[in-house]
Scaffold this motif. Structure first.
Motif, PDB file in Angstrom:
ATOM      1  N   UNK A   1       0.838  -1.209   0.000  1.00 26.80           N
ATOM      2  CA  UNK A   1       0.000   0.000   0.000  1.00 26.80           C
ATOM      3  C   UNK A   1       0.866   1.249   0.000  1.00 26.80           C
ATOM      4  N   UNK A   2       1.859   1.251   0.921  1.00 29.68           N
ATOM      5  CA  UNK A   2       2.711   2.445   1.043  1.00 29.68           C
ATOM      6  C   UNK A   2       3.512   2.651  -0.230  1.00 29.68           C
ATOM      7  N   UNK A   3       4.037   1.523  -0.717  1.00 26.68           N
ATOM      8  CA  UNK A   3       4.854   1.537  -1.912  1.00 26.68           C
ATOM      9  C   UNK A   3       4.016   2.055  -3.091  1.00 26.68           C
ATOM     10  N   UNK A   4       2.781   1.503  -3.199  1.00 21.56           N
ATOM     11  CA  UNK A   4       1.919   1.877  -4.326  1.00 21.56           C
ATOM     12  C   UNK A   4       1.674   3.375  -4.312  1.00 21.56           C
ATOM     13  N   UNK A   5       1.402   3.928  -3.125  1.00 19.82           N
ATOM     14  CA  UNK A   5       1.140   5.361  -3.041  1.00 19.82           C
ATOM     15  C   UNK A   5       2.344   6.153  -3.526  1.00 19.82           C
ATOM     16  N   UNK A   6       3.553   5.789  -2.988  1.00 18.89           N
ATOM     17  CA  UNK A   6       4.741   6.559  -3.375  1.00 18.89           C
ATOM     18  C   UNK A   6       5.067   6.350  -4.844  1.00 18.89           C
ATOM     19  N   UNK A   7       4.984   5.057  -5.250  1.00 16.93           N
ATOM     20  CA  UNK A   7       5.480   4.685  -6.565  1.00 16.93           C
ATOM     21  C   UNK A   7       4.722   5.389  -7.690  1.00 16.93           C
ATOM     22  N   UNK A   8       3.402   5.503  -7.501  1.00 15.27           N
ATOM     23  CA  UNK A   8       2.607   6.012  -8.621  1.00 15.27           C
ATOM     24  C   UNK A   8       2.327   7.511  -8.528  1.00 15.27           C
ATOM     25  N   UNK A   9       2.764   8.103  -7.434  1.00 16.65           N
ATOM     26  CA  UNK A   9       2.498   9.537  -7.233  1.00 16.65           C
ATOM     27  C   UNK A   9       3.082  10.364  -8.384  1.00 16.65           C
ATOM     28  N   UNK A  10       4.221   9.889  -8.925  1.00 18.51           N
ATOM     29  CA  UNK A  10       4.902  10.641  -9.980  1.00 18.51           C
ATOM     30  C   UNK A  10       4.076  10.677 -11.271  1.00 18.51           C
ATOM     31  N   UNK A  11       3.052   9.818 -11.341  1.00 21.13           N
ATOM     32  CA  UNK A  11       2.258   9.763 -12.579  1.00 21.13           C
ATOM     33  C   UNK A  11       1.220  10.862 -12.653  1.00 21.13           C
ATOM     34  N   UNK A  12       1.138  11.646 -11.594  1.00 18.65           N
ATOM     35  CA  UNK A  12       0.097  12.662 -11.478  1.00 18.65           C
ATOM     36  C   UNK A  12      -0.169  13.414 -12.775  1.00 18.65           C
ATOM     37  N   UNK A  13       0.909  13.893 -13.388  1.00 21.10           N
ATOM     38  CA  UNK A  13       0.693  14.725 -14.569  1.00 21.10           C
ATOM     39  C   UNK A  13       0.771  13.958 -15.891  1.00 21.10           C
ATOM     40  N   UNK A  14       0.961  12.622 -15.797  1.00 21.47           N
ATOM     41  CA  UNK A  14       1.011  11.860 -17.061  1.00 21.47           C
ATOM     42  C   UNK A  14      -0.403  11.523 -17.500  1.00 21.47           C
ATOM     43  N   UNK A  15      -0.505  11.229 -18.776  1.00 21.74           N
ATOM     44  CA  UNK A  15      -1.824  10.885 -19.318  1.00 21.74           C
ATOM     45  C   UNK A  15      -2.194   9.456 -18.968  1.00 21.74           C
ATOM     46  N   UNK A  16      -3.484   9.188 -18.848  1.00 22.69           N
ATOM     47  CA  UNK A  16      -3.944   7.809 -18.699  1.00 22.69           C
ATOM     48  C   UNK A  16      -4.113   7.266 -20.108  1.00 22.69           C
ATOM     49  N   UNK A  17      -3.015   6.689 -20.613  1.00 31.21           N
ATOM     50  CA  UNK A  17      -3.019   6.278 -22.019  1.00 31.21           C
ATOM     51  C   UNK A  17      -2.398   4.879 -22.120  1.00 31.21           C
ATOM     52  N   UNK A  18      -3.001   4.011 -22.909  1.00 33.48           N
ATOM     53  CA  UNK A  18      -2.459   2.648 -23.004  1.00 33.48           C
ATOM     54  C   UNK A  18      -1.183   2.666 -23.847  1.00 33.48           C
ATOM     55  N   UNK A  19      -0.462   1.528 -23.839  1.00 34.00           N
ATOM     56  CA  UNK A  19       0.807   1.473 -24.574  1.00 34.00           C
ATOM     57  C   UNK A  19       0.585   1.686 -26.075  1.00 34.00           C
ATOM     58  N   UNK A  20      -0.633   1.335 -26.551  1.00 35.88           N
ATOM     59  CA  UNK A  20      -0.905   1.525 -27.980  1.00 35.88           C
ATOM     60  C   UNK A  20      -1.724   2.790 -28.253  1.00 35.88           C
ATOM     61  N   UNK A  21      -1.722   3.697 -27.282  1.00 34.89           N
ATOM     62  CA  UNK A  21      -2.231   5.042 -27.567  1.00 34.89           C
ATOM     63  C   UNK A  21      -3.708   5.300 -27.311  1.00 34.89           C
ATOM     64  N   UNK A  22      -4.435   4.362 -26.675  1.00 40.23           N
ATOM     65  CA  UNK A  22      -5.858   4.647 -26.388  1.00 40.23           C
ATOM     66  C   UNK A  22      -5.952   5.495 -25.120  1.00 40.23           C
ATOM     67  N   UNK A  23      -6.674   6.591 -25.228  1.00 39.82           N
ATOM     68  CA  UNK A  23      -6.786   7.496 -24.078  1.00 39.82           C
ATOM     69  C   UNK A  23      -7.957   7.061 -23.200  1.00 39.82           C
TER      70      UNK A  23
END
Ligand code: PEP
Ligand code: MG
Length: 581
Positions: free
Chosen positions: A248-270
């Protein structure tokens, strides 16, 4: 080791020593004082009333700043009760007439009010009753001294166990020292449970008899996801939960950096990732966690601590606040009142029903109570000028019902137009799909709205006839039961064919385990608890649409929820070899 099942009130895991609070029913012996001491006893009462009122006012301010106006209001109503002249008069009269001590008179007067509110079944009466109990405890703490802020002084990282906790007691939890709490009584929509969520402390309520089985200092585990408390856990269980805590702790820290990234799949679906909120104060968390907007604003929480229905202006102010925080480019989906059954009831209470989950609740109740519905719709339309607002109707079960909602909305638009009041025309309108009949009729409903939002929490309960809050049928309650999957698939297809957005806003959208499946079923909008958004974004960014479609195709062939769950676990490990479970 012993495991007890309760109701999950706030998610998260905690492990630590128990702090057992003897908060229920401080017993006040019937004590009289000599007649010449009554004046000083009255003065003691006056000081206690005054100080407790001040405490409540201070807490109101602190909590408003920390957690928003809705939470602050709980303490405002305590201050109101504490400064109530009628209450004070009754206590003083009892002291003068019977020579009772201040403690005993306070207790007698408040208990008699509590008793008159007992067993009415009316939710508002129950809330006032809870306020009286809270106020009694505050006054007794003042009069008896010493007990007041014992929780503030808790030095270790403790897990608080109590029969019940009042909002005042919960509010003084120092989140650095209190890791979690569990109570014998209480329900998931109690003020205390809501506060726990807002404070971000794992909590389980409604555990039944508990305090006799545990002593202060015993190690306990709280599982706020499943609603469990584990007393004196064995080494293997402890290790399992330590691991989950680390994850849980790891997940919170680990993904926090994604805040400003897009939610986009590897093949470009938004994918549109949105947040679910109950209070305007949570709107900020949506942005902090990288949500693209609010996908579900549960407006029935405007009823927290209210004795009357919210006024049009109260509705309007709450919506305006959320829209202002989200700004012009992030959508905010305001769901109309979903009152009744497991949620709050309108002022004056709902009629007694044998089966409230199948009764006059949600949009059915609004359609039979047009002034209530129109008040909210007016406020929503007025607020539409402040951002990208959308309206959503809950619990729609027939096409006719949806038509009635739409026609009422048009009526309200005309009223505003005639009165020269500003609103944005053509606000997008959607419907929740959370009743199987609506899922089955999705192709017809899709022609009437701009979007669907799948409320899987209710869809699962109604499809499987398994109460979402009943532990004893929890084995049946699964969002990946094949019957539910077929409905979700059918709704996604109907929506996509019609070219409207299809969102999922039930709890399953915040579970990484289900992300690939939902994408594969054709879902491109997910609305989840803000805290979950970074992790879901991470999963999305590690998938391709063909991967997700294969998962969905495989899952749709399966015959039991258990098979699907096991399969999804394997798939998630494949997509996220870096440690998701
Ligand atoms: C649902 O039913 O999935 C939903 C999102 O609504 P609620 O949990 O508020 O009933
Ligand atoms: Mg619902």
């Amino acid at each position: 080791m012993e495991t007890k099942h309760g109701i999950p009130a706030s998610p998260g895991i905690a492990i630590g020593p128990a702090l057992v609070l003897d908060t229920e029913g401080v017993h006040i012996p019937r004590r009289t004082v000599p007649a010449d001491l009554i004046p000083s006893e009255l003065a003691r009462l006056q000081v206690a009333l005054h100080q407790s009122t001040e405490d409540s006012r201070r807490r109101e301010q602190e909590m408003t700043t920390r957690l928003g106006k809705d939470i602050g209001k709980i303490f405002a109503s305590h201050a109101l009760l504490l400064s109530d002249q009628a209450l004070r008069y009754d206590i003083e009269m009892l002291m003068k007439a019977e020579s009772y001590s201040a403690e005993y008179a306070v207790s007698r007067c408040i208990r008699s009010r509590v008793k008159s509110l007992d067993d009415t079944g009316n939710e508002i009466a129950q809330r006032i009753r809870a306020d009286f109990i809270d106020v009694e405890k505050q006054l007794l703490h003042r009069l008896l001294g010493a007990r007041g802020d014992s929780l503030d002084l808790a030095a270790e990282n403790v897990i608080v166990l109590a029969n019940d906790l009042t909002p005042s007691e919960t509010a003084i939890f120092n989140t650095k020292t209190v890791r979690a709490f569990a109570t014998e009584s209480g329900g998931p929509t109690s003020h205390t449970a809501i506060l726990a969520g807002a404070l971000n402390i794992p909590a389980v309520v409604g555990l039944g008899k508990l305090l006799n089985d545990v002593s202060g200092g015993d190690t306990v585990i709280i599982d706020g996801y499943e609603g469990l408390i584990i007393l004196e856990p064995d080494e293997a269980t402890l290790e399992r939960y330590r691991e989950r805590l680390r994850e849980d702790e790891h997940a919170t820290d680990r993904y926090e950096s994604l805040r400003d990234s897009e939610a986009i799949t590897k093949d470009g679906a938004v994918v549109r990732l949105l947040g679910n909120i109950e209070f305007p104060s949570e709107a900020k968390a949506c942005i902090e966690k990288g949500a693209g907007g609010v996908g579900l604003y549960r407006t029935e929480f405007l009823y927290v601590n209210k004795t009357d229905d919210p006024t049009e202006d109260e509705h309007y102010e709450a919506y305006r606040e959320v829209l202002t925080v989200l700004g012009p480019n992030r959508p905010v989906v305001i769901r109309t009142l979903d009152l009744g059954a497991d949620k709050f009831s309108p002022a004056g209470g709902a009629p007694h029903e044998r089966n409230p989950f199948l009764g006059l609740r949600s949009v059915r109740l609004c359609l039979q109570n047009r002034p209530l519905f129109k008040t909210q719709l007016r406020a929503i339309l007025r607020a539409s000028c402040h951002g990208d607002l959308r309206i959503m109707f809950p619990m729609v079960s027939t096409v006719l019902e949806l038509r009635q909602c739409l026609s009422l909305l048009r009526e309200v638009e005309e009223d505003l137009h005639e009165a020269g009041i500003d609103y944005k025309p053509n606000v997008p309108v959607g419907t929740m799909i959370e009743v199987p009949s609506a899922a089955i009729m999705a192709d017809v409903l899709a022609k009437q709205v701009s979007f669907f939002s799948l409320g899987t929490n209710d869809l699962v309960q109604y499809t499987l006839a398994a109460d979402r809050n009943n532990e004893t049928v929890a084995n049946l309650y699964s969002p990946v039961d094949p019957s539910v999957l077929r409905l979700i698939h059918q709704v996604a297809q109907a929506g996509n064919r019609q070219g409207i957005e299809v969102n999922v806003c039930g709890e399953m959208s915040g579970e990484a385990l289900y992300t690939a499946l939902l994408l594969g079923l054709g879902i491109r909008h997910l609305s989840a608890t803000p805290r979950k958004i970074p992790e879901i974004k991470h999963v999305i960014r590690n998938l391709t649409i063909p991967d997700a479609e294969r998962v969905a195709t495989d899952a749709l062939q399966m015959e039991t929820a258990r098979e699907v769950t096991t399969y999804l676990r394997g798939q998630l490990r494949r997509f996220l070899p870096d440690g998701a479970d």
